[in-house]
Write a protein that holds these residues in place. Structure first.
Motif, PDB file in Angstrom:
ATOM      1  N   UNK A  69       0.775  -1.069   0.064  1.00 51.66           N
ATOM      2  CA  UNK A  69      -0.078  -0.106   0.074  1.00 51.66           C
ATOM      3  C   UNK A  69       1.011   1.220  -0.110  1.00 51.66           C
ATOM      4  N   UNK A  70       1.816   1.397   0.789  1.00 53.71           N
ATOM      5  CA  UNK A  70       2.929   2.347   0.993  1.00 53.71           C
ATOM      6  C   UNK A  70       3.231   2.613  -0.406  1.00 53.71           C
ATOM      7  N   UNK A  71       3.882   1.498  -0.985  1.00 50.84           N
ATOM      8  CA  UNK A  71       4.395   1.781  -2.322  1.00 50.84           C
ATOM      9  C   UNK A  71       3.761   2.359  -3.362  1.00 50.84           C
ATOM     10  N   UNK A  73       1.045   4.148  -2.953  1.00 54.54           N
ATOM     11  CA  UNK A  73       0.472   5.326  -2.660  1.00 54.54           C
ATOM     12  C   UNK A  73       1.451   6.477  -2.837  1.00 54.54           C
ATOM     13  N   UNK A  74       2.893   6.258  -2.166  1.00 55.62           N
ATOM     14  CA  UNK A  74       3.993   7.136  -2.608  1.00 55.62           C
ATOM     15  C   UNK A  74       4.403   7.054  -3.864  1.00 55.62           C
ATOM     16  N   UNK A  75       4.433   6.360  -4.699  1.00 53.83           N
ATOM     17  CA  UNK A  75       4.520   6.260  -6.147  1.00 53.83           C
ATOM     18  C   UNK A  75       3.586   7.278  -6.934  1.00 53.83           C
ATOM     19  N   UNK A  76       2.566   7.182  -6.652  1.00 58.82           N
ATOM     20  CA  UNK A  76       1.350   7.983  -7.100  1.00 58.82           C
ATOM     21  C   UNK A  76       1.395   9.398  -6.534  1.00 58.82           C
ATOM     22  N   UNK A  77       1.847   9.484  -5.243  1.00 58.48           N
ATOM     23  CA  UNK A  77       1.906  10.857  -4.939  1.00 58.48           C
ATOM     24  C   UNK A  77       2.941  11.660  -5.365  1.00 58.48           C
ATOM     25  N   UNK A  78       4.309  10.907  -5.638  1.00 58.07           N
ATOM     26  CA  UNK A  78       5.421  11.465  -6.284  1.00 58.07           C
ATOM     27  C   UNK A  78       5.172  11.669  -7.674  1.00 58.07           C
ATOM     28  N   UNK A  79       4.359  11.003  -8.529  1.00 58.25           N
ATOM     29  CA  UNK A  79       4.109  11.310 -10.033  1.00 58.25           C
ATOM     30  C   UNK A  79       3.033  12.518 -10.171  1.00 58.25           C
ATOM     31  N   UNK A  80       2.045  12.450  -8.964  1.00 58.13           N
ATOM     32  CA  UNK A  80       1.308  13.818  -8.809  1.00 58.13           C
ATOM     33  C   UNK A  80       1.889  15.143  -8.724  1.00 58.13           C
ATOM     34  N   UNK A  81       2.797  14.942  -7.728  1.00 58.59           N
ATOM     35  CA  UNK A  81       3.530  16.283  -7.436  1.00 58.59           C
ATOM     36  C   UNK A  81       4.547  16.466  -8.313  1.00 58.59           C
ATOM     37  N   UNK A  82       5.254  15.281  -9.007  1.00 57.42           N
ATOM     38  CA  UNK A  82       6.277  15.433 -10.076  1.00 57.42           C
ATOM     39  C   UNK A  82       7.360  16.638  -9.696  1.00 57.42           C
ATOM     40  N   UNK A  83       7.789  16.283  -8.525  1.00 56.39           N
ATOM     41  CA  UNK A  83       9.083  16.952  -8.056  1.00 56.39           C
ATOM     42  C   UNK A  83      10.320  16.272  -7.560  1.00 56.39           C
ATOM     43  N   UNK A  84      11.167  16.790  -7.613  1.00 60.48           N
ATOM     44  CA  UNK A  84      12.528  15.960  -7.071  1.00 60.48           C
ATOM     45  C   UNK A  84      12.252  15.714  -5.668  1.00 60.48           C
ATOM     46  N   UNK A  85      12.009  16.745  -4.968  1.00 56.12           N
ATOM     47  CA  UNK A  85      11.705  16.163  -3.383  1.00 56.12           C
ATOM     48  C   UNK A  85      10.735  15.234  -3.022  1.00 56.12           C
ATOM     49  N   UNK A  86       9.752  15.313  -3.744  1.00 57.56           N
ATOM     50  CA  UNK A  86       8.494  14.253  -3.922  1.00 57.56           C
ATOM     51  C   UNK A  86       9.007  13.067  -4.296  1.00 57.56           C
ATOM     52  N   UNK A  87       9.857  12.621  -5.114  1.00 57.38           N
ATOM     53  CA  UNK A  87      10.204  11.319  -5.390  1.00 57.38           C
ATOM     54  C   UNK A  87      11.211  10.728  -4.370  1.00 57.38           C
ATOM     55  N   UNK A  88      12.003  11.872  -3.843  1.00 54.04           N
ATOM     56  CA  UNK A  88      13.063  11.441  -3.049  1.00 54.04           C
ATOM     57  C   UNK A  88      12.185  11.065  -1.395  1.00 54.04           C
ATOM     58  N   UNK A  89      11.346  11.908  -1.216  1.00 54.24           N
ATOM     59  CA  UNK A  89      10.490  11.483  -0.173  1.00 54.24           C
ATOM     60  C   UNK A  89       9.810   9.986  -0.091  1.00 54.24           C
ATOM     61  N   UNK A  90       9.277   9.742  -1.368  1.00 59.09           N
ATOM     62  CA  UNK A  90       8.625   8.614  -1.625  1.00 59.09           C
ATOM     63  C   UNK A  90       9.627   7.309  -1.472  1.00 59.09           C
ATOM     64  N   UNK A  91      10.583   7.569  -1.949  1.00 60.47           N
ATOM     65  CA  UNK A  91      11.602   6.678  -1.666  1.00 60.47           C
ATOM     66  C   UNK A  91      12.184   6.363  -0.439  1.00 60.47           C
ATOM     67  N   UNK A  92      12.486   7.442   0.447  1.00 56.44           N
ATOM     68  CA  UNK A  92      12.562   7.254   1.760  1.00 56.44           C
ATOM     69  C   UNK A  92      11.509   6.475   2.585  1.00 56.44           C
ATOM     70  N   UNK A  98       9.759  -0.818   4.185  1.00 52.41           N
ATOM     71  CA  UNK A  98      10.576  -2.080   3.952  1.00 52.41           C
ATOM     72  C   UNK A  98      11.144  -2.411   5.248  1.00 52.41           C
ATOM     73  N   UNK A  99      11.717  -1.547   5.896  1.00 53.68           N
ATOM     74  CA  UNK A  99      12.519  -1.898   6.954  1.00 53.68           C
ATOM     75  C   UNK A  99      11.570  -2.533   8.097  1.00 53.68           C
ATOM     76  N   UNK A 100      10.323  -1.714   8.477  1.00 50.49           N
ATOM     77  CA  UNK A 100       9.303  -2.104   9.193  1.00 50.49           C
ATOM     78  C   UNK A 100       8.951  -3.645   8.928  1.00 50.49           C
TER      79      UNK A 100
END
Length: 182
Positions: A69-71, A73-92, A98-100
């Motif tokens: 679910x996180x993957x 949602x985060x990929x969709x949000x990053x694509x929607x915002x389409x900024x470098x910081x959004x993509x980096x935040x999504x990867x984090x 994954x760590x959890x």
């Protein structure tokens, strides 16, 4: 006979117009909302499957469902915002999810093997976060280099305009400004 050809032509035109309309890019917000909805539906379905399991396998199943679910949602949000910081935040955030999941996986192990598993999970998290930060810095450096190159090319174009005078020089300068968006 002529009316049947006219109907065929009108039908073909309508079919072509509908196919052209279908090829229009969808609204980014709609795509984002659909992805979030799909992620939630998939999570609920996975949760229902996980509820049939007991113990650590149940916890691991739930952790896998959360990661999925996180993957999405985060990929969709990053694509929607389409900024470098959004993509980096999504990867984090994906790395954190994954760590959890990996911590839950390690909970089934005992002794030194568990300690090793937890350290491996932590190392994987740190590596994923470092890669995300490094990729961001690399992209920013490429963008800065591109801007520097364009500025240098603009200065060259303006310098070439100095060979002219009057209206021709003005046209040359305006053309350079247009070409380099200045």
């Amino acid at each position: 006979m002529k009316t049947s050809h006219a109907f065929l032509l009108v039908g073909a035109a309508l079919a072509w117009a509908n196919s052209a309309r279908a090829q229009v890019a969808p609204d980014p917000k709609t795509v984002y909302e659909q992805a979030k909805g799909t992620a939630e539906v998939n999570y609920k379905a996975a949760k229902a499957r996980c509820d049939q399991i007991a113990g650590n396998p149940h916890d691991l199943c739930m952790a896998e469902a959360r990661v999925a679910r996180v993957r999405v949602e985060e990929e969709a949000e990053a694509a929607y915002k389409n900024t470098l910081s959004a993509y980096t935040q999504a990867r984090m955030r994906i790395a954190s999810a994954n760590f959890d999941r990996d911590k839950v996986r390690c909970a089934a192990i005992t002794g030194n093997d568990r300690d090793v598993c937890l350290e491996q999970a932590k190392a994987t998290l740190i590596a994923a976060q470092a890669d995300a930060k490094a990729d961001r810095k690399s992209i920013e450096a490429r963008q800065d280099a591109h801007e520097d190159k364009l500025a240098a090319q603009y200065r060259v174009a303006i310098e070439k305009c100095d060979a002219y005078a009057g209206a021709v020089k003005e046209q040359c300068v305006n053309a350079a400004k247009t070409a380099f968006r200045k």
